[in-house]
Design an enzyme around this catalytic site. Structure first.
Site, PDB file in Angstrom:
ATOM      1  N   SER A 133       0.872  -1.181   0.000  1.00  0.00           N
ATOM      2  CA  SER A 133       0.000   0.000   0.000  1.00  0.00           C
ATOM      3  C   SER A 133       0.903   1.223   0.000  1.00  0.00           C
ATOM      4  O   SER A 133       2.060   1.147   0.453  1.00  0.00           O
ATOM      5  CB  SER A 133      -0.858  -0.006   1.274  1.00  0.00           C
ATOM      6  OG  SER A 133      -1.493   1.244   1.461  1.00  0.00           O
ATOM      7  N   TYR A 146      -2.330  -0.928  10.541  1.00  0.00           N
ATOM      8  CA  TYR A 146      -2.303  -1.025   9.075  1.00  0.00           C
ATOM      9  C   TYR A 146      -1.052  -0.318   8.546  1.00  0.00           C
ATOM     10  O   TYR A 146      -0.292  -0.877   7.752  1.00  0.00           O
ATOM     11  CB  TYR A 146      -3.571  -0.398   8.484  1.00  0.00           C
ATOM     12  CG  TYR A 146      -3.730  -0.635   6.987  1.00  0.00           C
ATOM     13  CD1 TYR A 146      -4.349  -1.789   6.508  1.00  0.00           C
ATOM     14  CD2 TYR A 146      -3.269   0.288   6.046  1.00  0.00           C
ATOM     15  CE1 TYR A 146      -4.491  -2.024   5.146  1.00  0.00           C
ATOM     16  CE2 TYR A 146      -3.405   0.069   4.687  1.00  0.00           C
ATOM     17  CZ  TYR A 146      -4.023  -1.081   4.242  1.00  0.00           C
ATOM     18  OH  TYR A 146      -4.160  -1.314   2.882  1.00  0.00           O
ATOM     19  N   LYS A 150       1.976  -2.514   6.855  1.00  0.00           N
ATOM     20  CA  LYS A 150       2.180  -2.339   5.407  1.00  0.00           C
ATOM     21  C   LYS A 150       3.626  -1.907   5.122  1.00  0.00           C
ATOM     22  O   LYS A 150       4.168  -2.215   4.063  1.00  0.00           O
ATOM     23  CB  LYS A 150       1.160  -1.355   4.818  1.00  0.00           C
ATOM     24  CG  LYS A 150      -0.243  -1.963   4.665  1.00  0.00           C
ATOM     25  CD  LYS A 150      -0.282  -3.078   3.615  1.00  0.00           C
ATOM     26  CE  LYS A 150      -1.687  -3.582   3.350  1.00  0.00           C
ATOM     27  NZ  LYS A 150      -1.740  -4.646   2.329  1.00  0.00           N
TER      28      LYS A 150
HETATM   29  N1  LIG Z   1      -8.721  -0.441  -1.303  1.00  0.00           N
HETATM   30  C1  LIG Z   1      -7.684   0.363  -1.061  1.00  0.00           C
HETATM   31  O1  LIG Z   1      -7.854   1.592  -0.967  1.00  0.00           O
HETATM   32  C2  LIG Z   1      -6.282  -0.200  -0.923  1.00  0.00           C
HETATM   33  C3  LIG Z   1      -5.197   0.700  -0.962  1.00  0.00           C
HETATM   34  C4  LIG Z   1      -3.916   0.197  -0.823  1.00  0.00           C
HETATM   35  C5  LIG Z   1      -3.700  -1.155  -0.665  1.00  0.00           C
HETATM   36  N2  LIG Z   1      -4.767  -2.003  -0.620  1.00  0.00           N
HETATM   37  C6  LIG Z   1      -4.491  -3.426  -0.432  1.00  0.00           C
HETATM   38  O2  LIG Z   1      -4.979  -4.145  -1.547  1.00  0.00           O
HETATM   39  C7  LIG Z   1      -5.213  -5.505  -1.160  1.00  0.00           C
HETATM   40  C8  LIG Z   1      -6.565  -5.939  -1.675  1.00  0.00           C
HETATM   41  O3  LIG Z   1      -7.560  -5.189  -0.968  1.00  0.00           O
HETATM   42  P1  LIG Z   1      -8.886  -4.639  -1.676  1.00  0.00           P
HETATM   43  O4  LIG Z   1      -8.817  -3.173  -1.643  1.00  0.00           O
HETATM   44  O5  LIG Z   1      -9.091  -5.353  -2.961  1.00  0.00           O
HETATM   45  O6  LIG Z   1      -9.984  -5.016  -0.588  1.00  0.00           O
HETATM   46  P2  LIG Z   1     -10.998  -6.250  -0.513  1.00  0.00           P
HETATM   47  O7  LIG Z   1     -11.554  -6.178   0.876  1.00  0.00           O
HETATM   48  O8  LIG Z   1     -11.924  -6.225  -1.664  1.00  0.00           O
HETATM   49  O9  LIG Z   1     -10.050  -7.529  -0.684  1.00  0.00           O
HETATM   50  C9  LIG Z   1      -9.311  -8.078   0.357  1.00  0.00           C
HETATM   51  C10 LIG Z   1      -9.541  -9.583   0.296  1.00  0.00           C
HETATM   52  O10 LIG Z   1      -8.653 -10.216   1.218  1.00  0.00           O
HETATM   53  C11 LIG Z   1      -9.369 -11.295   1.810  1.00  0.00           C
HETATM   54  N3  LIG Z   1      -8.735 -11.661   3.070  1.00  0.00           N
HETATM   55  C12 LIG Z   1      -8.682 -10.977   4.241  1.00  0.00           C
HETATM   56  N4  LIG Z   1      -8.043 -11.685   5.178  1.00  0.00           N
HETATM   57  C13 LIG Z   1      -7.660 -12.858   4.589  1.00  0.00           C
HETATM   58  C14 LIG Z   1      -6.971 -14.001   5.045  1.00  0.00           C
HETATM   59  N5  LIG Z   1      -6.549 -14.103   6.313  1.00  0.00           N
HETATM   60  N6  LIG Z   1      -6.757 -15.012   4.177  1.00  0.00           N
HETATM   61  C15 LIG Z   1      -7.194 -14.929   2.891  1.00  0.00           C
HETATM   62  N7  LIG Z   1      -7.871 -13.872   2.399  1.00  0.00           N
HETATM   63  C16 LIG Z   1      -8.106 -12.856   3.254  1.00  0.00           C
HETATM   64  C17 LIG Z   1     -10.788 -10.751   1.998  1.00  0.00           C
HETATM   65  O11 LIG Z   1     -11.724 -11.803   2.184  1.00  0.00           O
HETATM   66  C18 LIG Z   1     -10.985  -9.972   0.703  1.00  0.00           C
HETATM   67  O12 LIG Z   1     -11.562 -10.773  -0.315  1.00  0.00           O
HETATM   68  C19 LIG Z   1      -5.052  -5.541   0.355  1.00  0.00           C
HETATM   69  O13 LIG Z   1      -3.779  -6.040   0.692  1.00  0.00           O
HETATM   70  C20 LIG Z   1      -5.168  -4.086   0.756  1.00  0.00           C
HETATM   71  O14 LIG Z   1      -4.525  -3.810   1.988  1.00  0.00           O
HETATM   72  C21 LIG Z   1      -6.050  -1.557  -0.751  1.00  0.00           C
END
Ligand SMILES: NC(=O)c1ccc[n+]([C@@H]2O[C@H](COP(=O)([O-])OP(=O)(O)OC[C@H]3O[C@@H](n4cnc5c(N)ncnc54)[C@H](O)[C@@H]3O)[C@@H](O)[C@H]2O)c1
Length: 255
Positions: A133, A146, A150
Site C-alpha cells: 500500500s 495497518y 504495510k
Molecule cells: N482499497 C484500497 O484503498 C487499498 C489501498 C492500498 C492497498 N490495498 C491493499 O490491496 C489488497 C486488496 O484489498 P482490496 O482493496 O481489494 O480489498 P478487498 O476487501 O476487496 O479484498 C481483500 C480480500 O482479502 C481477503 N482476506 C482478508 N483476510 C484474509 C486471510 N486471512 N486469508 C485470505 N484472504 C483474506 C478478503 O476476504 C478480501 O476478499 C489488500 O492487501 C489491501 O490492503 C487496498
C-alpha cells in the site's frame, strides 16, 4: 506455458480485477480467499477452468496445502499474488488487531515465500507480487497497525527481491493509495485515505500492475504522486511530519 496464477484475497476488489485480466489473456487462475463461497463464485464468474478455494493466509499449514494442491491438481504456479489484506480498527488498536494485521500483511508473504517461491525459483521462472500500500511507503494516519504492517509488506517484498531476484523469478510490490473496493466501502467521511483524494478503480490498479510487471518494475505506483510524496518524506522528514500533523488536524479539528 501451462503455469497457474494464484491470487490470495482474490474473491473481490484488486485481486479479482487482476484475475479478470489474467483470465482474459488465457491464464488459469486460482482465487484463494478466506471466504470459500465468495472465492468459488468469483472463480465461476471468470469462466471454466478457474478455481476458487478457501485459504487463511495467516495459517502456514493451509498455505502449504494450497500450494501442494495447485501444483498437483492444476499446474505449476507461475504467478503468486500475495494480495489479501485487512482493515483493522482506527487508532492504536488492540493486540489482537496487531496480530491479525501482522499475520495478513507480513507473515502471509513469508509463508508464501517458504512454500510457493522455492518451487518457482527451482523452475527459474514466474512472478511474485506483494500487494502492500502507499501506507507502507508513507503512512496511513487512521490505523496504526495497518500503517506499520504495510511498511512490513514493503520490507519483505524488497528482501525477497534481493535474495531471490537472480533466480529467474520476478518481484513486484504494489503500493496504491485509495481504491474503490469493499475495504473502503465503510470508511468514515473523515478517513485520511478518502481525504487523500483520487480514488481509482480496481481495474485501473490491475492494468497498472500488469504493465509494470511486463516492464520488469519492482515498485508499482498506480497513483504516480506517491513517488513525489515518498521523495519528500525521505529528503525532509521533519517537514513531512509537520505537513501530516497539519493534515490530521484539518480532518479532526475537535480532536
Ligand atoms: N482499497 C484500497 O484503498 C487499498 C489501498 C492500498 C492497498 N490495498 C491493499 O490491496 C489488497 C486488496 O484489498 P482490496 O482493496 O481489494 O480489498 P478487498 O476487501 O476487496 O479484498 C481483500 C480480500 O482479502 C481477503 N482476506 C482478508 N483476510 C484474509 C486471510 N486471512 N486469508 C485470505 N484472504 C483474506 C478478503 O476476504 C478480501 O476478499 C489488500 O492487501 C489491501 O490492503 C487496498
Amino acid at each position: 506455458m501451462d503455469d497457474v496464477a494464484v491470487i490470495t484475497g482474490g474473491a473481490g476488489g484488486i485481486g479479482y480485477a487482476l484475475a479478470q485480466r489474467l483470465a482474459a489473456r488465457g491464464d488459469r487462475v486460482v482465487l484463494a480467499d478466506l471466504h470459500a463461497g465468495r472465492a468459488e463464485e468469483a472463480a465461476a464468474r471468470l469462466g471454466a477452468g478457474h478455481l476458487g478455494l478457501a485459504l487463511d493466509v495467516t495459517d502456514e499449514t493451509a498455505v502449504a496445502a494450497v500450494v501442494e494442491r495447485v501444483e498437483n491438481e492444476v499446474g505449476p504456479i507461475g504467478f503468486w499474488a500475495s494480495n489479501a489484506g485487512v482493515a483493522t480498527a482506527p487508532g492504536l488498536g488492540s493486540d489482537a488487531e496487531w496480530q491479525l494485521a501482522f499475520g495478513v500483511h507480513v507473515m502471509a508473504h513469508v509463508y508464501a515465500a517458504r512454500t510457493a517461491l522455492p518451487r518457482m525459483a527451482a523452475r527459474g521462472r514466474g512472478h511474485f507480487l506483494v500487494t502492500a500500500s502507499a501506507a507502507g511507503l508513507l503512512t496511513e494516519m487512521d490505523v496504526a497497525a495497518y500503517a506499520t504492517t504495510k511498511h512490513g509488506s514493503v520490507a519483505i517484498a524488497e528482501w525477497l527481491a534481493i535474495r531471490y531476484g537472480d533466480s529467474g523469478v520476478g518481484f513486484s510490490c504494489l503500493c496504491p493509495q485509495g481504491v474503490r473496493t469493499a475495504m473502503l466501502a465503510d470508511a468514515p467521511a473523515d478517513s485520511s485515505t478518502l481525504a487523500a483524494g483520487s480514488l481509482i478503480s480496481p481495474e485501473e490498479v490491475a492494468d497498472a500492475t500488469l504493465a509494470a510487471i511486463a516492464e520488469g518494475r519492482f515498485l508499482i505506483l498506480p497513483h504516480p504522486q506517491v513517488a513525489a510524496y515518498a521523495q519528500h518524506r525521505a529528503t525532509d522528514p521533519d517537514r513531512w511530519l509537520t505537513g501530516m500533523r497539519r493534515a490530521w488536524r484539518k480532518l479532526h479539528p475537535s480532536a
